[in-house]
Design an enzyme around this catalytic site. Structure first.
Site, PDB file in Angstrom:
ATOM      1  N   GLY A  94      -5.987   7.411   7.891  1.00 13.47           N
ATOM      2  CA  GLY A  94      -6.970   8.436   8.225  1.00 13.47           C
ATOM      3  C   GLY A  94      -8.296   7.786   8.564  1.00 13.47           C
ATOM      4  O   GLY A  94      -8.369   6.619   8.961  1.00 13.47           O
ATOM      5  N   GLY A  95      -9.365   8.537   8.347  1.00 15.22           N
ATOM      6  CA  GLY A  95     -10.696   8.023   8.663  1.00 15.22           C
ATOM      7  C   GLY A  95     -11.045   6.783   7.866  1.00 15.22           C
ATOM      8  O   GLY A  95     -11.951   6.030   8.237  1.00 15.22           O
ATOM      9  N   GLY A 149     -15.414 -16.907  39.038  1.00 19.25           N
ATOM     10  CA  GLY A 149     -16.217 -16.172  38.058  1.00 19.25           C
ATOM     11  C   GLY A 149     -15.948 -16.673  36.648  1.00 19.25           C
ATOM     12  O   GLY A 149     -16.846 -16.689  35.798  1.00 19.25           O
ATOM     13  N   ALA A 150     -14.704 -17.092  36.407  1.00 21.43           N
ATOM     14  CA  ALA A 150     -14.352 -17.545  35.058  1.00 21.43           C
ATOM     15  C   ALA A 150     -15.116 -18.826  34.707  1.00 21.43           C
ATOM     16  O   ALA A 150     -15.458 -19.050  33.550  1.00 21.43           O
ATOM     17  CB  ALA A 150     -12.853 -17.767  34.954  1.00 21.43           C
TER      18      ALA A 150
HETATM   19  C1  HXC Z   1      -5.660  11.776  -4.919  1.00 22.38           C
HETATM   20  C2  HXC Z   1      -3.839  10.443  -4.670  1.00 22.38           C
HETATM   21  C3  HXC Z   1      -4.128  10.278  -3.304  1.00 22.38           C
HETATM   22  C4  HXC Z   1      -5.277  10.939  -2.782  1.00 22.38           C
HETATM   23  C5  HXC Z   1      -2.360   9.137  -3.752  1.00 22.38           C
HETATM   24  N1  HXC Z   1      -2.734   9.723  -4.914  1.00 22.38           N
HETATM   25  N2  HXC Z   1      -3.192   9.475  -2.757  1.00 22.38           N
HETATM   26  N3  HXC Z   1      -4.605  11.179  -5.475  1.00 22.38           N
HETATM   27  N4  HXC Z   1      -6.014  11.674  -3.638  1.00 22.38           N
HETATM   28  N5  HXC Z   1      -5.609  10.816  -1.508  1.00 22.38           N
HETATM   29  C6  HXC Z   1      -2.099   9.587  -6.201  1.00 22.38           C
HETATM   30  C7  HXC Z   1      -0.740  10.259  -6.301  1.00 22.38           C
HETATM   31  O1  HXC Z   1      -0.901  11.598  -6.670  1.00 22.38           O
HETATM   32  C8  HXC Z   1      -0.094   9.436  -7.403  1.00 22.38           C
HETATM   33  O2  HXC Z   1      -0.608   9.872  -8.649  1.00 22.38           O
HETATM   34  C9  HXC Z   1      -0.644   8.065  -7.178  1.00 22.38           C
HETATM   35  O3  HXC Z   1      -1.819   8.224  -6.394  1.00 22.38           O
HETATM   36  C10 HXC Z   1       0.299   7.174  -6.422  1.00 22.38           C
HETATM   37  O4  HXC Z   1       0.755   7.871  -5.289  1.00 22.38           O
HETATM   38  P1  HXC Z   1       2.290   7.899  -4.858  1.00 22.38           P
HETATM   39  O5  HXC Z   1       2.426   8.945  -3.826  1.00 22.38           O
HETATM   40  O6  HXC Z   1       3.162   8.011  -6.090  1.00 22.38           O
HETATM   41  O7  HXC Z   1       2.467   6.447  -4.279  1.00 22.38           O
HETATM   42  P2  HXC Z   1       3.292   5.975  -3.015  1.00 22.38           P
HETATM   43  O8  HXC Z   1       4.651   6.571  -3.049  1.00 22.38           O
HETATM   44  O9  HXC Z   1       3.181   4.504  -2.970  1.00 22.38           O
HETATM   45  O10 HXC Z   1       2.549   6.597  -1.753  1.00 22.38           O
HETATM   46  C11 HXC Z   1       1.226   6.214  -1.436  1.00 22.38           C
HETATM   47  C12 HXC Z   1       0.654   7.129  -0.342  1.00 22.38           C
HETATM   48  C13 HXC Z   1       0.793   8.593  -0.729  1.00 22.38           C
HETATM   49  C14 HXC Z   1       1.428   6.856   0.960  1.00 22.38           C
HETATM   50  C15 HXC Z   1      -0.800   6.702  -0.134  1.00 22.38           C
HETATM   51  O11 HXC Z   1       0.301   8.738  -2.073  1.00 22.38           O
HETATM   52  C16 HXC Z   1       0.036   9.524   0.142  1.00 22.38           C
HETATM   53  O12 HXC Z   1       0.498   9.865   1.234  1.00 22.38           O
HETATM   54  N6  HXC Z   1      -1.123   9.980  -0.345  1.00 22.38           N
HETATM   55  C17 HXC Z   1      -1.935  10.936   0.378  1.00 22.38           C
HETATM   56  C18 HXC Z   1      -2.632  10.266   1.520  1.00 22.38           C
HETATM   57  C19 HXC Z   1      -3.598  11.165   2.196  1.00 22.38           C
HETATM   58  O13 HXC Z   1      -3.196  12.130   2.868  1.00 22.38           O
HETATM   59  N7  HXC Z   1      -4.883  10.938   1.959  1.00 22.38           N
HETATM   60  C20 HXC Z   1      -5.928  11.681   2.545  1.00 22.38           C
HETATM   61  C21 HXC Z   1      -6.115  11.069   3.917  1.00 22.38           C
HETATM   62  S1  HXC Z   1      -7.443  11.794   4.749  1.00 22.38           S
HETATM   63  P3  HXC Z   1       0.209   9.703 -10.020  1.00 22.38           P
HETATM   64  O14 HXC Z   1      -0.636  10.404 -11.022  1.00 22.38           O
HETATM   65  O15 HXC Z   1       1.526  10.316  -9.797  1.00 22.38           O
HETATM   66  O16 HXC Z   1       0.290   8.226 -10.255  1.00 22.38           O
HETATM   67  C22 HXC Z   1      -8.639  10.736   4.514  1.00 22.38           C
HETATM   68  C23 HXC Z   1      -9.820  11.102   5.272  1.00 22.38           C
HETATM   69  C24 HXC Z   1     -10.853  10.057   5.199  1.00 22.38           C
HETATM   70  O17 HXC Z   1      -8.534   9.812   3.810  1.00 22.38           O
HETATM   71  C25 HXC Z   1     -11.942  10.513   6.113  1.00 22.38           C
HETATM   72  C26 HXC Z   1     -13.093   9.596   6.134  1.00 22.38           C
HETATM   73  C27 HXC Z   1     -14.114  10.079   7.095  1.00 22.38           C
END
Ligand code: HXC
Length: 510
Positions: free
Chosen positions: A169-170, A404-405
């Site tokens: 993401g971002g 040019g290079a």
């Molecule tokens: C809160 C999160 C989290 C998040 C993971 N966890 N991502 N908690 N916010 N963004 C937590 C899970 O609930 C889990 O908690 C622990 O972290 C480990 O995650 P798992 O899913 O069990 O691990 P894994 O299977 O390795 O997968 C990792 C992952 C997946 C691929 C990153 O967790 C995932 O898809 N997370 C969401 C990603 C996402 O959509 N993020 C927002 C993106 S938008 P427990 O308690 O079970 O250990 C963004 C915008 C930024 O970031 C913009 C900036 C301008």
């Protein structure tokens, strides 16, 4: 009842455990180290000074008030790498997936501010699920605060990102604005939208590794500079890189004691360039033979191989090297190589690292693919970067310097300070055969004359002497004495003072 000291120790132990032993084991099972283990490996033993160990989030939504971990998913502080100060943050995937909350961002911002004020590099070890979903816009604001600091720190202190887990993401835009990105193969990825969104929107089916893994980003997209097999290899190379860099723009690059004689003669360089101008040779051999102790740190080794960008040391001081590589695409300039070298030249200039340019370039790569993708603007990036650079610039033309290079590759006309040529140099508008075909286009019936005319053109231009007569080349040197000549050239330039006209900032063709 616990004494204060016992309470303190208990709290410290809890913080050090991050998200708990089960999650630490799961991190290890994936072949990844924990945030603290990474910091230990990155920094000199015992040098880490941690900040904000007990900071925890302020969120009360979605039951988060009962789900608080000291440190809030990121370990921050400063330490040393070979006794030189660096600031570091290391995201802890065992705590809410290393996700970025408002307070997690505040911790990162704190050390970024300190790094800029105190003039020391920022190293970010990224392993995060992105914005903390429970915090909504507060975590987006946190990212924005980090981004703003990346921008202001750019050119002030070196910024290095190591991607050691998810980065999606971002969130990718913070590393994207840093100077160097290292990735770990098979455990890290970077993308703006992941495979599921890609499938929904474009119907493409692709794995996370293929979409944004270390292989993809170091060979195809060029988002990342280097890929490593595991956390340990990546962190030890960060240490090696930091050894080449000044701590900030206010400092000169570090000087390391060298035991390599600056007057070392390398007779083998006299035969490096083949007699046949159409045959390739490996310019990396020249770089290694010029460098102190043959120690070369190459950046983006797997991307745009027709240009080499690397750090070496001469008489102990860091020098950035840009070199056309005749082994790949005959060393021509194309979009990828121009972008790669331009960014490197600008990094060197921003941090007062002198630049050595080794030239063997037959020109820009022709073709619709290049023209339609904007070789004009991309080639201009390298031209612009060299022309605006005020650091000492020493150039050695080893063979071809065409058209040019020739001008782009740190020529005298772009304020090259000392421009050398090997006797094998050919400085011309183009190769002899092409030139003759154009000059005598209307006379093509006399084919028998072409060979004679080509030989004539070669005789006149395929040597360094016409350019030397005009002062565009300061001296023709023997290849074997290149190290000595280049060392002396940089020594003579060490107090160089040159500045560009006052302005807000330039407008490099992006
Ligand atoms: C809160 C999160 C989290 C998040 C993971 N966890 N991502 N908690 N916010 N963004 C937590 C899970 O609930 C889990 O908690 C622990 O972290 C480990 O995650 P798992 O899913 O069990 O691990 P894994 O299977 O390795 O997968 C990792 C992952 C997946 C691929 C990153 O967790 C995932 O898809 N997370 C969401 C990603 C996402 O959509 N993020 C927002 C993106 S938008 P427990 O308690 O079970 O250990 C963004 C915008 C930024 O970031 C913009 C900036 C301008």
């Amino acid at each position: 009842m616990l004494t204060v000291a016992e309470e303190f120790e208990k709290r410290r132990a809890a913080a050090r455990l991050g998200g708990g032993q089960k999650r630490i084991d799961s991190q290890h099972d994936k072949g990844k180290l924990t945030a603290r283990e990474r910091v230990e490996l990155l920094l000199d033993a015992g040098s880490f000074e941690e900040f904000d160990m007990f900071v925890s989030h302020r969120c009360t939504d979605f039951g988060m008030q009962d789900n608080r971990y000291p440190g809030d998913g990121v370990v921050t502080g400063w330490g040393t790498i070979n006794d030189r100060q660096v600031y570091v943050f290391s995201q802890d995937f065992t705590v809410a997936g290393g996700s970025l909350s408002e307070t997690h961002a505040e911790k990162i911002c704190k050390i970024m501010d300190m790094a800029v004020q105190n003039g020391a590099p920022i190293i970010g070890l990224n392993d995060s699920g992105g914005a903390r979903i429970q915090e909504g816009v507060a975590s987006l604001a946190g990212y924005a605060e980090v981004f703003q600091r990346n921008i202001l720190a750019s050119g002030a202190v070196p910024q290095i990102s190591v991607i050691m887990g998810p980065c999606a993401g971002g969130a990718v835009y913070s590393p994207a604005m840093t100077d160097f990105i290292f990735m770990v193969r098979h455990s890290s990825y970077m993308f703006v939208t992941g495979p599921d969104v890609v499938k929904t929107v474009t119907n493409e089916v692709i794995s996370a590794e293929d979409l944004g893994g270390a292989g993809t980003h170091t060979t195809t997209s060029s988002v990342a500079d280097m890929a490593f097999d595991n956390d340990i290899a990546a962190l030890s190379e960060v240490r090696r890189l930091v050894d080449f860099l000044p701590l900030s723009h206010r400092e000169k690059p570090p000087v390391r004691r060298s035991f390599d004689d600056p007057d070392r003669i390398e007779p083998s360089l006299d035969t490096l360039v083949p007699d046949n101008p159409n045959l390739p040779y490996d310019i990396k051999e020249a770089i290694a033979k010029i460098a102190d102790e043959g120690d070369v740190f190459e950046l983006q080794p797997d991307f745009a191989g027709n240009i080499i960008t690397s750090f070496i040391r001469l008489e102990g001081s860091t020098v950035g090297v840009v070199a056309n590589q005749p082994m790949v695409l005959a060393g021509c300039l194309d979009i990828d190589s121009s972008r790669k070298a331009a960014r490197f030249v600008r990094f060197c200039d921003a941090f007062e690292i002198p630049i050595l340019t080794l030239v063997d370039v037959p020109g820009f790569l022709p073709g619709t693919a290049q023209e339609h993708s904007g070789i004009i603007k991309h080639g201009a990036k390298l031209l612009f970067a060299y022309g605006e650079a005020t650091v000492p610039k020493v150039t050695v033309i080893t063979r071809k310097a065409y058209g040019g290079a020739y001008v782009v590759m740190a020529s005298k006309h772009l304020r090259g300070d000392i421009n050398y040529a090997w006797p094998s140099a050919q400085i011309a508008v183009m190769g002899a055969k092409g030139a003759v075909e154009i000059l005598y286009r209307s006379d093509s019936s006399v084919a028998a004359l072409t060979a004679t005319r080509t030989a004539e053109y070669e005789e006149r231009f395929s040597n360094p002497f016409i350019a030397a007569e005009r002062g565009f080349i300061d001296e023709v040197i023997f290849p074997r004495s290149t190290r000595r000549r280049v060392c002396r050239a940089f020594a003579a330039l060490q107090n160089k003072k040159l500045s560009n006209p006052a302005k807000k900032h330039d407008n490099i063709p992006l």
